[in-house]
Design a protein around this motif. Sequence first.
Motif, PDB file in Angstrom:
ATOM      1  N   ASP A 168     -40.899  10.802 -14.827  1.00  0.00           N
ATOM      2  CA  ASP A 168     -39.824  11.604 -14.233  1.00  0.00           C
ATOM      3  C   ASP A 168     -38.505  10.852 -14.175  1.00  0.00           C
ATOM      4  OD1 ASP A 168     -41.559  13.725 -13.936  1.00  0.00           O
ATOM      5  OD2 ASP A 168     -41.881  13.411 -11.778  1.00  0.00           O
ATOM      6  N   SER A 169     -38.584   9.524 -14.130  1.00  0.00           N
ATOM      7  CA  SER A 169     -37.358   8.722 -14.090  1.00  0.00           C
ATOM      8  C   SER A 169     -36.766   8.495 -15.480  1.00  0.00           C
ATOM      9  CB  SER A 169     -37.612   7.389 -13.392  1.00  0.00           C
ATOM     10  OG  SER A 169     -38.412   6.548 -14.203  1.00  0.00           O
ATOM     11  N   GLY A 170     -37.450   9.008 -16.534  1.00  0.00           N
ATOM     12  CA  GLY A 170     -36.891   8.927 -17.879  1.00  0.00           C
ATOM     13  C   GLY A 170     -37.592   7.994 -18.837  1.00  0.00           C
ATOM     14  N   THR A 171     -38.707   7.404 -18.428  1.00  0.00           N
ATOM     15  CA  THR A 171     -39.442   6.486 -19.295  1.00  0.00           C
ATOM     16  C   THR A 171     -40.455   7.258 -20.129  1.00  0.00           C
ATOM     17  OG1 THR A 171     -39.232   4.715 -17.665  1.00  0.00           O
ATOM     18  CG2 THR A 171     -40.952   4.455 -19.324  1.00  0.00           C
ATOM     19  N   LEU A 172     -40.478   7.008 -21.446  1.00  0.00           N
ATOM     20  CA  LEU A 172     -41.511   7.571 -22.298  1.00  0.00           C
ATOM     21  C   LEU A 172     -42.784   6.747 -22.116  1.00  0.00           C
ATOM     22  CD1 LEU A 172     -39.615   8.175 -25.659  1.00  0.00           C
ATOM     23  CD2 LEU A 172     -40.255   9.857 -23.940  1.00  0.00           C
ATOM     24  N   VAL A 173     -43.877   7.396 -21.775  1.00  0.00           N
ATOM     25  CA  VAL A 173     -45.155   6.708 -21.579  1.00  0.00           C
ATOM     26  C   VAL A 173     -46.135   7.240 -22.620  1.00  0.00           C
ATOM     27  CG1 VAL A 173     -47.068   6.234 -20.008  1.00  0.00           C
ATOM     28  CG2 VAL A 173     -44.737   6.379 -19.120  1.00  0.00           C
TER      29      VAL A 173
ATOM     30  N   VAL B 138     -38.310   4.210 -32.358  1.00  0.00           N
ATOM     31  CA  VAL B 138     -37.751   5.469 -31.868  1.00  0.00           C
ATOM     32  C   VAL B 138     -36.667   5.205 -30.827  1.00  0.00           C
ATOM     33  CG1 VAL B 138     -38.282   7.515 -30.472  1.00  0.00           C
ATOM     34  CG2 VAL B 138     -39.751   6.908 -32.387  1.00  0.00           C
ATOM     35  N   LEU B 139     -36.946   4.323 -29.884  1.00  0.00           N
ATOM     36  CA  LEU B 139     -35.969   4.042 -28.833  1.00  0.00           C
ATOM     37  C   LEU B 139     -34.708   3.387 -29.388  1.00  0.00           C
ATOM     38  CD1 LEU B 139     -38.333   2.855 -25.977  1.00  0.00           C
ATOM     39  CD2 LEU B 139     -37.111   5.032 -26.141  1.00  0.00           C
ATOM     40  N   GLY B 140     -34.841   2.652 -30.480  1.00  0.00           N
ATOM     41  CA  GLY B 140     -33.681   2.011 -31.084  1.00  0.00           C
ATOM     42  C   GLY B 140     -32.893   2.909 -32.005  1.00  0.00           C
ATOM     43  N   ASN B 141     -33.502   4.021 -32.444  1.00  0.00           N
ATOM     44  CA  ASN B 141     -32.846   4.862 -33.443  1.00  0.00           C
ATOM     45  C   ASN B 141     -32.591   6.300 -33.014  1.00  0.00           C
ATOM     46  OD1 ASN B 141     -32.667   3.183 -36.036  1.00  0.00           O
ATOM     47  ND2 ASN B 141     -34.725   2.779 -35.269  1.00  0.00           N
ATOM     48  N   GLU B 142     -33.231   6.760 -31.976  1.00  0.00           N
ATOM     49  CA  GLU B 142     -33.072   8.143 -31.536  1.00  0.00           C
ATOM     50  C   GLU B 142     -32.240   8.179 -30.263  1.00  0.00           C
ATOM     51  OE1 GLU B 142     -32.837  11.878 -31.513  1.00  0.00           O
ATOM     52  OE2 GLU B 142     -34.187  11.116 -33.048  1.00  0.00           O
ATOM     53  N   LYS B 143     -31.182   8.969 -30.268  1.00  0.00           N
ATOM     54  CA  LYS B 143     -30.312   9.038 -29.081  1.00  0.00           C
ATOM     55  C   LYS B 143     -30.926   9.862 -27.973  1.00  0.00           C
ATOM     56  CE  LYS B 143     -26.224   8.317 -31.786  1.00  0.00           C
ATOM     57  NZ  LYS B 143     -25.046   8.857 -32.416  1.00  0.00           N
ATOM     58  N   ASP B 144     -31.641  10.912 -28.318  1.00  0.00           N
ATOM     59  CA  ASP B 144     -32.251  11.800 -27.333  1.00  0.00           C
ATOM     60  C   ASP B 144     -33.731  11.453 -27.214  1.00  0.00           C
ATOM     61  OD1 ASP B 144     -33.152  13.824 -25.706  1.00  0.00           O
ATOM     62  OD2 ASP B 144     -32.472  15.456 -26.983  1.00  0.00           O
ATOM     63  N   LYS B 145     -34.100  10.699 -26.158  1.00  0.00           N
ATOM     64  CA  LYS B 145     -35.488  10.239 -26.011  1.00  0.00           C
ATOM     65  C   LYS B 145     -36.473  11.392 -25.866  1.00  0.00           C
ATOM     66  CE  LYS B 145     -34.876   7.564 -22.560  1.00  0.00           C
ATOM     67  NZ  LYS B 145     -35.132   6.685 -21.448  1.00  0.00           N
ATOM     68  N   LYS B 146     -36.083  12.457 -25.150  1.00  0.00           N
ATOM     69  CA  LYS B 146     -36.999  13.575 -24.951  1.00  0.00           C
ATOM     70  C   LYS B 146     -37.282  14.274 -26.273  1.00  0.00           C
ATOM     71  CE  LYS B 146     -35.929  14.277 -20.186  1.00  0.00           C
ATOM     72  NZ  LYS B 146     -36.966  14.320 -19.272  1.00  0.00           N
TER      73      LYS B 146
ATOM     74  N   GLU C 228     -40.504   0.181 -13.811  1.00  0.00           N
ATOM     75  CA  GLU C 228     -39.491   1.177 -13.481  1.00  0.00           C
ATOM     76  C   GLU C 228     -38.173   0.787 -14.144  1.00  0.00           C
ATOM     77  OE1 GLU C 228     -39.227   1.824  -9.286  1.00  0.00           O
ATOM     78  OE2 GLU C 228     -41.309   2.476  -9.137  1.00  0.00           O
ATOM     79  N   GLY C 229     -37.551   1.754 -14.777  1.00  0.00           N
ATOM     80  CA  GLY C 229     -36.296   1.501 -15.463  1.00  0.00           C
ATOM     81  C   GLY C 229     -36.455   1.161 -16.937  1.00  0.00           C
TER      82      GLY C 229
ATOM     83  N   ASP D 208     -54.673  15.614 -16.103  1.00  0.00           N
ATOM     84  CA  ASP D 208     -53.692  15.206 -15.085  1.00  0.00           C
ATOM     85  C   ASP D 208     -52.637  14.276 -15.681  1.00  0.00           C
ATOM     86  OD1 ASP D 208     -55.058  16.723 -13.216  1.00  0.00           O
ATOM     87  OD2 ASP D 208     -56.130  14.997 -12.355  1.00  0.00           O
ATOM     88  N   LEU D 209     -53.061  13.395 -16.587  1.00  0.00           N
ATOM     89  CA  LEU D 209     -52.100  12.511 -17.261  1.00  0.00           C
ATOM     90  C   LEU D 209     -51.123  13.319 -18.116  1.00  0.00           C
ATOM     91  CD1 LEU D 209     -54.524   9.634 -18.270  1.00  0.00           C
ATOM     92  CD2 LEU D 209     -52.541   9.402 -16.747  1.00  0.00           C
ATOM     93  N   LEU D 210     -51.637  14.322 -18.831  1.00  0.00           N
ATOM     94  CA  LEU D 210     -50.756  15.179 -19.622  1.00  0.00           C
ATOM     95  C   LEU D 210     -49.784  15.931 -18.729  1.00  0.00           C
ATOM     96  CD1 LEU D 210     -53.246  16.660 -22.243  1.00  0.00           C
ATOM     97  CD2 LEU D 210     -51.414  15.010 -22.665  1.00  0.00           C
ATOM     98  N   ASP D 211     -50.273  16.443 -17.600  1.00  0.00           N
ATOM     99  CA  ASP D 211     -49.403  17.144 -16.652  1.00  0.00           C
ATOM    100  C   ASP D 211     -48.341  16.216 -16.080  1.00  0.00           C
ATOM    101  OD1 ASP D 211     -50.779  19.523 -17.030  1.00  0.00           O
ATOM    102  OD2 ASP D 211     -52.021  19.274 -15.222  1.00  0.00           O
ATOM    103  N   ALA D 212     -48.659  14.932 -16.002  1.00  0.00           N
ATOM    104  CA  ALA D 212     -47.701  13.942 -15.494  1.00  0.00           C
ATOM    105  C   ALA D 212     -46.646  13.583 -16.538  1.00  0.00           C
ATOM    106  CB  ALA D 212     -48.436  12.684 -15.035  1.00  0.00           C
ATOM    107  N   GLY D 213     -46.846  14.048 -17.783  1.00  0.00           N
ATOM    108  CA  GLY D 213     -45.854  13.785 -18.829  1.00  0.00           C
ATOM    109  C   GLY D 213     -46.211  12.649 -19.762  1.00  0.00           C
ATOM    110  N   VAL D 214     -47.421  12.116 -19.638  1.00  0.00           N
ATOM    111  CA  VAL D 214     -47.863  11.041 -20.526  1.00  0.00           C
ATOM    112  C   VAL D 214     -48.142  11.634 -21.906  1.00  0.00           C
ATOM    113  CG1 VAL D 214     -49.682   9.326 -20.923  1.00  0.00           C
ATOM    114  CG2 VAL D 214     -48.794   9.692 -18.617  1.00  0.00           C
TER     115      VAL D 214
END
Length: 100
Positions: free
Chosen positions: A38-43, A88-96, A10-11, A64-70
């Motif tokens: 949902d808390s903002g982590t890309l999985v 991506v996390l080091g270079n992209e400002k908008d994670k979504k 988490e986090g 179900d995993l896709l529906d969960a956002g995985v």
Amino acid sequence: MASDLLKAYEGYHGLVIAGTGLGHTSTTLIQPLKHIVDSGTLVIMTTQCMNGRVCDRVYDTGRDLLDAGVIEGGDMLPEVALVKLMWVLGNEKDKKKAAR
């Protein structure tokens, strides 16, 4: 894998899961993964198989995993997905936006 282990992540900004076969996990992990997403982590879901690609649309668990956002990792090995996720996390400002 016990679902309580996911609490340790988490986090985090990103997480790569090496699923089985087509990229599945135990159904007990779906809700905790949804909470993390949902808390903002890309999985990203990858597979432990050496060949083939993740396809979470074949079975209920995958859908179900896709529906969960995985996010499906396609044919990437877990290690490759991790390196790409770190980039991506080091270079992209908008994670979504980066997840598309």
